[in-house]
Design an enzyme around this catalytic site. Structure first.
Site, PDB file in Angstrom:
ATOM      1  N   TRP A 439     -37.204  24.652  40.687  1.00 29.09           N
ATOM      2  CA  TRP A 439     -37.404  25.514  41.819  1.00 29.09           C
ATOM      3  C   TRP A 439     -38.990  25.246  42.207  1.00 29.09           C
ATOM      4  O   TRP A 439     -39.401  25.216  43.111  1.00 29.09           O
ATOM      5  CB  TRP A 439     -37.012  26.639  41.531  1.00 29.09           C
ATOM      6  CG  TRP A 439     -36.853  27.472  42.733  1.00 29.09           C
ATOM      7  CD1 TRP A 439     -35.890  27.723  43.594  1.00 29.09           C
ATOM      8  CD2 TRP A 439     -37.956  28.308  43.429  1.00 29.09           C
ATOM      9  NE1 TRP A 439     -36.175  28.717  44.531  1.00 29.09           N
ATOM     10  CE2 TRP A 439     -37.314  28.902  44.544  1.00 29.09           C
ATOM     11  CE3 TRP A 439     -39.348  28.299  43.008  1.00 29.09           C
ATOM     12  CZ2 TRP A 439     -38.374  29.818  45.050  1.00 29.09           C
ATOM     13  CZ3 TRP A 439     -40.112  29.276  43.690  1.00 29.09           C
ATOM     14  CH2 TRP A 439     -39.637  29.961  45.069  1.00 29.09           C
ATOM     15  N   TYR A 443     -41.038  24.151  45.496  1.00 31.40           N
ATOM     16  CA  TYR A 443     -42.051  24.961  46.002  1.00 31.40           C
ATOM     17  C   TYR A 443     -43.374  24.752  46.181  1.00 31.40           C
ATOM     18  O   TYR A 443     -44.017  24.870  47.462  1.00 31.40           O
ATOM     19  CB  TYR A 443     -41.725  26.401  45.504  1.00 31.40           C
ATOM     20  CG  TYR A 443     -42.438  27.514  46.158  1.00 31.40           C
ATOM     21  CD1 TYR A 443     -42.364  28.026  47.224  1.00 31.40           C
ATOM     22  CD2 TYR A 443     -43.329  28.458  45.413  1.00 31.40           C
ATOM     23  CE1 TYR A 443     -42.772  28.861  48.134  1.00 31.40           C
ATOM     24  CE2 TYR A 443     -44.024  29.489  46.225  1.00 31.40           C
ATOM     25  CZ  TYR A 443     -43.801  29.761  47.393  1.00 31.40           C
ATOM     26  OH  TYR A 443     -44.328  30.831  48.084  1.00 31.40           O
ATOM     27  N   ASP A 459     -31.991  27.653  44.837  1.00 28.73           N
ATOM     28  CA  ASP A 459     -32.528  28.927  45.294  1.00 28.73           C
ATOM     29  C   ASP A 459     -31.127  29.822  45.688  1.00 28.73           C
ATOM     30  O   ASP A 459     -30.200  29.284  46.275  1.00 28.73           O
ATOM     31  CB  ASP A 459     -33.357  28.895  46.308  1.00 28.73           C
ATOM     32  CG  ASP A 459     -33.815  30.417  46.774  1.00 28.73           C
ATOM     33  OD1 ASP A 459     -34.669  30.789  46.189  1.00 28.73           O
ATOM     34  OD2 ASP A 459     -33.248  30.848  47.320  1.00 28.73           O
TER      35      ASP A 459
END
Length: 522
Positions: A439, A443, A459
């Site tokens: 994640w 990001y 997510d």
């Protein structure tokens, strides 16, 4: 010069990458079609000038024009910039053609100064390709070499500073990245057949950047632009002492190449953002502008992105509701990574408070001449955080060790968060760092590396936003498969889904963008 222009005529084929032929481009020129502003440039052989498609001058005859995919291609072919339509103020869409991710990453690195002190071979090596291959890609997609692109950017920035500021010419030369005033004067004499000072439309008293409160520039974007949404996003994450949002403007402290300064960004007239940069060394201005473009996503073409995402029935109404949505970038890769690690499994408000505490205890104090209005600190450097005893940090021990390890890795490799190689390669490289899982890696790729196809499919907020009428959420694997049709704009699909969940305005929501769902640093 005429030989160069004849050679340059072949670059019309480059426009095939936009599904436009020369005749279609000429029709757009005849109609002053703003949709192609920044996407094509028009070389007029009878005048030796290149223009934007919206130029107010009389439309030249079809046989007298050649179309180019970039300002650099037109300039390399021997044309000089038009003084009426001012190509230096057009939207910067070179990285958004969607045809070559390598070229897009190279353009971002050139904006950050990769060719100021380095060469094309070094740039190519950072991108994972050969120098010859990189030159070929630039010729294919932009019609110009990497060096020509860098030189054109420098010249056009200088031209904008000449026309839009009252800086002395010596300061314009430094701010645009010229090595000397002599080189600056020679370049403009050769390109415009006149001295730089003669390009100023109005003779006004010159004011030094030190005396006039910095350099103020207007940067164009392609409408629509959701400024309120961007400001809400940044305000929610503003680190105390480092960032502030008030009066519809964003302000922050920043260190570029060891030079501390202030940046203020707000809406400007028309389709522009107004940027004020206050730095004691004007040489860092090109890098500051590059970061502003990155953070505020000024290179995006919303029409192209929206048209593609609207093909999905779930995204179509979301796109219609927020057509000006942008993907907020990051000022610094290390800062973003630290904030992402701090935000794992806590709220955005909690992460912001922790980041403010780190800045207060380990960040440098802004020089008194620049401090004020709540801004007094620089975000801590990797070197400063690498010296911390992780046991003293106000967070779980594993996360504290991960943060210090991340700082040590960033201190050892200044290019750790630079856009290089492929998205998959970048994610794999980031996941090898302490505290970074899938994640967080996606990001960082989305915000710092400006990867438009980055997609944190694990997510929880995204899965909730994609729930069916029965409330059934897709799994991470199912969401990833559904998003395959959104390529190469999956990052924007994710932002629309997050926005639909109402995540941006509320600091109490735990599954916000800065909140990682990785468990490796918990």
């Amino acid at each position: 010069m005429s030989e160069n222009r004849e050679t340059g005529a072949a670059t019309g084929a480059i426009l095939a990458l936009m599904d436009l032929d020369d005749d279609a481009c000429y029709r757009a020129l005849s109609m002053r079609d703003a949709r192609l502003d920044g996407k094509i440039f028009v070389g007029v052989r009878t005048t030796g000038i290149y223009c934007r498609p919206i130029c107010p001058a009389r439309t030249p005859l079809r046989r007298n024009v050649t179309f180019y995919a970039s300002a650099a291609a037109a300039q390399e072919a021997g044309f000089r910039p038009c003084l009426r339509c001012r190509p230096e103020t057009s939207p910067d869409l070179g990285a958004w053609r969607g045809s070559s991710n390598t070229v897009a990453r190279a353009l971002a690195m050139i904006e950050d100064g990769a060719l100021d002190a380095g060469d094309v071979e070094g740039l190519a090596d950072r991108l994972g390709v050969g120098g010859r291959q990189l030159r070929r890609l630039f010729k294919q997609h932009l019609g110009a070499s990497p060096v020509a692109v860098a030189q054109t950017r420098r010249v056009l920035l200088a031209k904008q500073l000449i026309c839009d500021t009252t800086l002395p010419m010596a300061e314009v030369a430094l701010a645009a990245g010229f090595g000397s005033v002599r080189r600056f004067n020679e370049t403009f004499q050769q390109l415009y057949a006149r001295a730089p000072a003669e390009l100023r439309r109005r003779q006004r008293p010159e004011v030094s950047a030190e005396d006039g409160g910095g350099v103020v520039l207007r940067l164009a974007y392609r409408a629509p632009y959701d400024w309120a949404g961007m400001l809400d996003f940044l305000a929610l994450r503003a680190v105390p002492g480092v960032e502030a949002v008030s009066g519809g403007r964003y302000r922050r402290t920043l260190s570029v190449d060891g030079t501390a300064g202030l940046v203020t960004v707000g809406p400007g007239p028309g389709e522009t953002l107004e940027v004020c940069a206050q730095f004691p060394r004007l040489q860092v201005l090109p890098q500051v502008i590059a970061r502003v473009r990155r953070v505020f996503d000024l290179g995006a073409d919303p029409a192209q992105v929206n048209a593609h995402l609207s093909l999905d029935p779930h995204l179509a109404p979301l796109v219609a509701q927020r057509p000006g949505l942008r993907a907020p970038g990051a000022w610094d890769g290390f800062e973003l990574a630290v904030r992402a690690v701090l935000g794992q499994q806590i709220t955005v408000a909690g992460a912001r408070a922790l980041a403010g505490r780190l800045a207060a205890e380990h960040g440098e104090v802004l020089p008194a001449a620049l401090a004020g209005e709540g801004l007094s600190l620089l975000f801590p450097t990797p070197q400063a955080l690498a010296r911390i005893d992780p046991e003293t940090l106000p967070m779980p021990r594993a996360r504290g060790r991960a943060l210090v390890g991340l700082a040590a890795a960033a201190a050892a490799d200044p290019d750790l968060f630079a856009p290089r190689g492929s998205l998959e390669g970048a994610v794999a490289r980031l996941k090898a760092l302490p505290g970074i899982g899938e994640w967080t890696a996606q990001y960082i790729a989305l915000r710092q590396m400006r990867e438009p196809d980055a997609f944190p499919h694990g997510d929880i907020g995204l899965m909730r936003a994609m729930a069916g009428p029965d409330g059934q959420r897709p799994s991470a694997a199912e969401l990833l498969a559904r998003a395959e049709a959104w390529r190469p704009w999956r990052a924007y699909g994710a932002l629309h889904l997050w926005a639909s969940e109402g995540l941006a305005p509320t600091a109490e929501t735990p599954t916000l963008l800065e909140v990682s769902h990785d468990q490796d640093a918990a």
